[in-house]
Design an enzyme around this catalytic site. Structure first.
Site, mmCIF file in Angstrom:
data_model
loop_
_atom_site.group_PDB
_atom_site.id
_atom_site.type_symbol
_atom_site.label_atom_id
_atom_site.label_comp_id
_atom_site.label_asym_id
_atom_site.label_seq_id
_atom_site.Cartn_x
_atom_site.Cartn_y
_atom_site.Cartn_z
ATOM 1 N N GLU A 1 0.858 -1.181 0.000
ATOM 2 C CA GLU A 1 0.000 0.000 0.000
ATOM 3 C C GLU A 1 0.892 1.228 0.000
ATOM 4 O O GLU A 1 1.750 1.356 0.870
ATOM 5 C CB GLU A 1 -0.882 0.049 1.248
ATOM 6 N N LYS B 1 15.705 27.780 -13.454
ATOM 7 C CA LYS B 1 15.028 28.326 -12.276
ATOM 8 C C LYS B 1 15.754 27.897 -10.999
ATOM 9 O O LYS B 1 15.972 28.708 -10.097
ATOM 10 C CB LYS B 1 13.570 27.878 -12.259
ATOM 11 N N ASP B 2 16.133 26.623 -10.912
ATOM 12 C CA ASP B 2 16.819 26.136 -9.715
ATOM 13 C C ASP B 2 18.232 26.715 -9.597
ATOM 14 O O ASP B 2 18.723 26.931 -8.485
ATOM 15 C CB ASP B 2 16.863 24.612 -9.697
ATOM 16 N N TYR C 1 4.783 11.708 -5.741
ATOM 17 C CA TYR C 1 4.484 12.343 -4.464
ATOM 18 C C TYR C 1 3.063 12.865 -4.412
ATOM 19 O O TYR C 1 2.487 13.273 -5.401
ATOM 20 C CB TYR C 1 5.484 13.442 -4.123
ATOM 21 N N HIS D 1 12.686 23.115 -3.202
ATOM 22 C CA HIS D 1 11.442 23.838 -3.459
ATOM 23 C C HIS D 1 10.558 23.920 -2.218
ATOM 24 O O HIS D 1 10.560 23.026 -1.389
ATOM 25 C CB HIS D 1 10.642 23.139 -4.570
ATOM 26 N N ASN E 1 1.613 13.801 -7.982
ATOM 27 C CA ASN E 1 2.540 14.197 -9.038
ATOM 28 C C ASN E 1 3.506 13.061 -9.336
ATOM 29 O O ASN E 1 3.807 12.247 -8.463
ATOM 30 C CB ASN E 1 3.347 15.432 -8.615
ATOM 31 N N LYS F 1 4.250 16.798 1.794
ATOM 32 C CA LYS F 1 4.458 15.855 0.687
ATOM 33 C C LYS F 1 4.795 14.471 1.211
ATOM 34 O O LYS F 1 5.609 14.325 2.125
ATOM 35 C CB LYS F 1 5.611 16.329 -0.204
ATOM 36 N N ARG G 1 16.480 18.212 -8.489
ATOM 37 C CA ARG G 1 15.282 19.058 -8.479
ATOM 38 C C ARG G 1 15.130 19.612 -7.070
ATOM 39 O O ARG G 1 15.036 18.865 -6.106
ATOM 40 C CB ARG G 1 14.052 18.258 -8.893
#
Length: 184
Positions: free
Chosen positions: A28, A165-166, A130, A61, A48, A70, A58
């Site tokens: 599960e 961006k990162d 996530y 954030h 996502n 998350k 990544r």
């Protein structure tokens, strides 16, 4: 299911029960009643999935307003996953925890609201999934530079593959406190 609190209170390492036989395995990835027993929220509003190749990093954030908790895990491959406490007033502000999540170990990490999140792909490729407690809001997103020396994350890669961006994210110390979720 085994749930272990990390050195950052509220950040939980989850090892689901895995039922294996000659056909493969079953587990599960989410059960509201069972996970509620360990303090996870009952309500997730968005799932996502990202695909990345080796060396892709990544993060880090966060989102505020509309902070997101998350529940993260890897469907295929392996990542080094990181949570950073960015809640002003928290006794662990600026501290980080990192764990290896993979399709082999089947572990999950729960990262509550008020933490920045990032991961680096260590396998040839990775499918990373996530669940989020709030919807993505592009006007509320924020980031911290991956190699912020004040945080000192020990990433398994020296020269990660980053998007523009990162690469442009600020240091944690340069983010106005009102942009962050305050510790209560």
């Amino acid at each position: 299911m085994k749930v272990t609190e990390t050195k950052l209170p509220g950040v939980l390492l989850i090892e689901p029960d895995v039922y294996e036989d000659s056909r493969g395995y079953f587990l599960e990835t989410w059960n509201a009643a069972r996970y509620k027993q360990y303090g996870l929220p009952e309500k997730f509003v968005q799932d996502n999935l990202s695909f990345s190749r080796r060396g892709v990093l990544r993060g880090l954030h966060f989102q505020n307003p509309n902070p997101q908790g998350k529940l993260v895990y890897v469907i295929q491959g392996e990542v080094f996953d990181v949570a950073v406490d960015i809640r002003p007033g928290s006794p662990t502000f600026g501290q980080w925890v990192g764990v290896t999540l993979s399709s082999d170990n089947k572990r999950q990490l729960y990262i509550p609201e008020g933490f920045a999140h990032g991961f680096c792909v260590m396998s040839e490729a990775a499918l990373f999934a996530y669940k989020c407690t709030d919807f993505y809001n592009p006007k509320a997103e924020g980031g911290i530079i991956w190699n912020d020396p004040d945080i000192g994350i020990e990433w398994p890669v020296q020269e990660p593959v980053l998007n523009e961006k990162d690469k442009a994210c600020p240091h944690l110390r340069d983010i106005p406190p009102e942009r962050l979720v305050w510790y209560i």
